[in-house]
Enzyme design. Structure first.
Site, PDB file in Angstrom:
ATOM      1  N   GLU A 173       0.820  -1.229   0.000  1.00  0.00           N
ATOM      2  CA  GLU A 173       0.000   0.000   0.000  1.00  0.00           C
ATOM      3  C   GLU A 173       0.845   1.266   0.000  1.00  0.00           C
ATOM      4  O   GLU A 173       0.628   2.185   0.806  1.00  0.00           O
ATOM      5  CB  GLU A 173      -0.959  -0.003   1.207  1.00  0.00           C
ATOM      6  N   GLU A 292      -5.363  -8.300  -0.579  1.00  0.00           N
ATOM      7  CA  GLU A 292      -6.081  -8.050   0.687  1.00  0.00           C
ATOM      8  C   GLU A 292      -7.546  -7.839   0.344  1.00  0.00           C
ATOM      9  O   GLU A 292      -7.875  -6.929  -0.425  1.00  0.00           O
ATOM     10  CB  GLU A 292      -5.546  -6.812   1.420  1.00  0.00           C
TER      11      GLU A 292
HETATM   12  O1  AHR Z   1      -5.131  -5.929   6.931  1.00  0.00           O
HETATM   13  C1  AHR Z   1      -4.985  -4.819   7.755  1.00  0.00           C
HETATM   14  C2  AHR Z   1      -4.299  -3.664   7.048  1.00  0.00           C
HETATM   15  O2  AHR Z   1      -5.111  -3.189   6.017  1.00  0.00           O
HETATM   16  C3  AHR Z   1      -2.999  -3.992   6.342  1.00  0.00           C
HETATM   17  O3  AHR Z   1      -1.913  -3.979   7.188  1.00  0.00           O
HETATM   18  C4  AHR Z   1      -2.896  -2.884   5.344  1.00  0.00           C
HETATM   19  O4  AHR Z   1      -2.160  -3.263   4.208  1.00  0.00           O
HETATM   20  C5  AHR Z   1      -4.334  -2.533   5.027  1.00  0.00           C
HETATM   21  O5  AHR Z   1      -4.566  -1.182   5.084  1.00  0.00           O
END
Ligand code: AHR
Length: 500
Positions: A173, A292
């Protein structure tokens, strides 16, 4: 309710389903590692300190690629802190989640666990506070034969044989202002290109994932992705997508329609990849790595995201309900429908932190979202088919018109798997399924997740409120299946087929 027809044809193949879309994510965050998968104090711990009850529950998910060690954590992590004799590993401040990291679990423990669990390792390097060189040294530690510095260190730490880690994420990210070491797209592109080059020079067989936009709400959405991919070029094998959704307005029908927007996000990212490929006149295109995804909204505030200087604090321990399970099934339907472009996806996360499995002391709880994942993963082998869904539609406030019944299908060897989600809040959905040219012969298995209310959830006191159960309201006649789907339900159906 008016009947829904799900029409399938073996000729309308999307692509082979990549098993890696059933991946997960294990971050050094909250109680995911410590008190989650690793807890030497637990009566469930084996000789490695791995919690056997947790790993047993995770095994049923048939998880494939497990992304590690973060997440935001990765952007402040120095991997050498987590190797070598445990009593010599430093305890450090962890800035992403304002916690304490003891480094008792690191690369060697992760690989050992991955091997025990048959997980495909997937490592995120630190491109926040780390350097391309540090990332390349990690590749050497994991993948090079002994004879040079970092590979020798691995041997000294117990493994002469290389670990063979194929999947490497180029940071996490990096478009987010909250990210440790965040930089604008053009600067990240340079860093990621340098890292990917060094890492692939060290082991040309690895695959890399460039950081794409972390939400569709970023002002740089799509521009970031184009800039990064154009610069990295063929050194990026995948680009990442992230998505967290939630029922923020208490409108279940609207929330369940979010699949429209997940489909759209995938298609938009695919469009960028095709655009960049055309611009670069390249033979290669990056595929999508949805590394994610999940439901996360109840615990997004500082009360749940700030560890206040503690070790293994309770962070973002979302408790899931029935409607969340339907949304998780919707994500999986969307990935299957886009099997031609989505090659990896990681449920974020797997234990305690926005996870299907929770621990409390030595107890274990399976949340609602656990069950659809198990039902889909058990039926993941085969080719995704393009479903044509003809039936009632409703108009959602945020996402436009959606089919009341959401569907995906996988054609295996002599078997057809169909996944259905009835988004109606109160009505049974009658559904027929037919597969052109290949009559359905019989039902081989059918499972259902449902409940009385969208808010139904499991608790330690009542752990079986929402779970999968055998599903009987399925009949096969004249080569066609008929299904009576209860309101707010997810069905996973497997049929034997008579191929001509
Ligand atoms: O999954 C929790 C968080 O969400 C992760 O660390 C991050 O990459 C995202 O913002």
């Amino acid at each position: 309710m008016e009947k829904t027809r799900v029409i399938l044809d073996p000729a309308y193949k999307i692509a082979q389903v990549d098993p890696r879309i059933f991946g997960g994510f294990l971050e050094h965050m909250g109680r995911a590692v410590y008190e989650g998968v690793y807890d030497p104090q637990s009566s469930h711990a084996d000789e490695n300190g791995f919690r056997q009850d947790v790993l047993g529950a995770l095994r049923r998910l048939r998880l494939t690629a497990i992304r590690y060690p973060g997440g935001n954590f990765a952007s402040g992590y120095h991997w050498m802190d987590g190797i070598g004799p445990k009593n010599q590993r430093p305890t450090v401040r962890e800035l992403a989640w304002q916690s304490i990291e003891t480094n008792q679990f690191g690369t060697d423990e992760y690989i050992k666990m991955a091997r025990m669990m048959d997980w495909t390792p997937m490592i995120t390097v630190n491109l926040g506070t780390g350097t391309p060189e540090e990332a390349c040294n990690w590749v050497e530690y994991c993948n090079s034969p002994v004879g040079t510095r970092f590979a020798n260190l691995r041997a000294k730490n117990g493994s002469e044989a290389p670990y063979g880690v194929k999947l490497w994420c180029l940071g996490n990210e990096m478009d987010g202002l909250w990210q440790l070491g965040h930089v604008p797209a053009d600067q990240y592109a340079i860093l990621a290109q340098q890292a990917a080059k060094l890492m692939k020079d060290t082991d040309p067989s690895i695959e890399t994932v460039a950081c794409g936009s972390c939400t569709i709400k970023m002002p740089t959405y799509m521009d970031w992705d184009r800039t990064v991919l154009e610069y990295i070029g063929d050194l990026a094998d995948y680009v990442s997508l992230h998505r967290y959704v939630g029922n923020r307005t208490g409108d279940t029908a609207d929330y369940l329609a979010v699949t429209n927007s997940i489909d759209q996000q995938i298609e938009e990212m695919d469009a960028v990849c095709r655009y960049v490929q055309a611009r670069l006149r390249s033979k290669k295109r990056p595929y999508l790595c949805f590394d994610e995804w999940n439901v996360w909204y109840r615990t997004m505030n500082p009360e749940h995201t700030n560890g206040r200087g503690k070790f293994a604090p309770h962070l973002i321990e979302e408790e899931y309900n029935l409607e969340d399970a339907l949304v998780v099934a919707g994500f999986l339907n969307s990935f299957i429908r886009h099997a031609d472009v989505v090659k990896i996806a990681n449920l974020a996360q797997i234990v305690n932190v926005i996870a299907p499995v929770h621990t409390r002391g030595d107890e274990l709880l399976l949340h609602t979202i656990y069950y659809p994942f198990v039902m889909y993963a058990a039926r993941r082998d085969g080719v995704a088919l393009q479903p044509v869904v003809k039936g009632p539609v409703y108009t959602s406030r945020s996402y436009g018109d959606v089919n009341t019944v959401d569907a995906s299908a996988i054609l295996g060897d002599g078997v057809l798997h169909v996944f259905l989600v009835n988004r109606s809040l109160g009505e049974v959905a009658p559904v027929t399924i037919d597969l052109a040219g290949a009559p359905l012969a019989s039902l081989s298995s059918a499972e259902l997740v449902t409940g009385a209310k969208a808010q139904d959830r499991n608790t330690y006191e009542q752990p079986g409120n929402v779970r999968s159960q055998p599903f009987n309201a399925v009949s096969v006649q004249n080569g066609e299946a008929g299904v009576e789907l209860p309101p707010l339900s997810i069905a996973a159906l497997s049929f034997k087929i008579a191929m001509p």
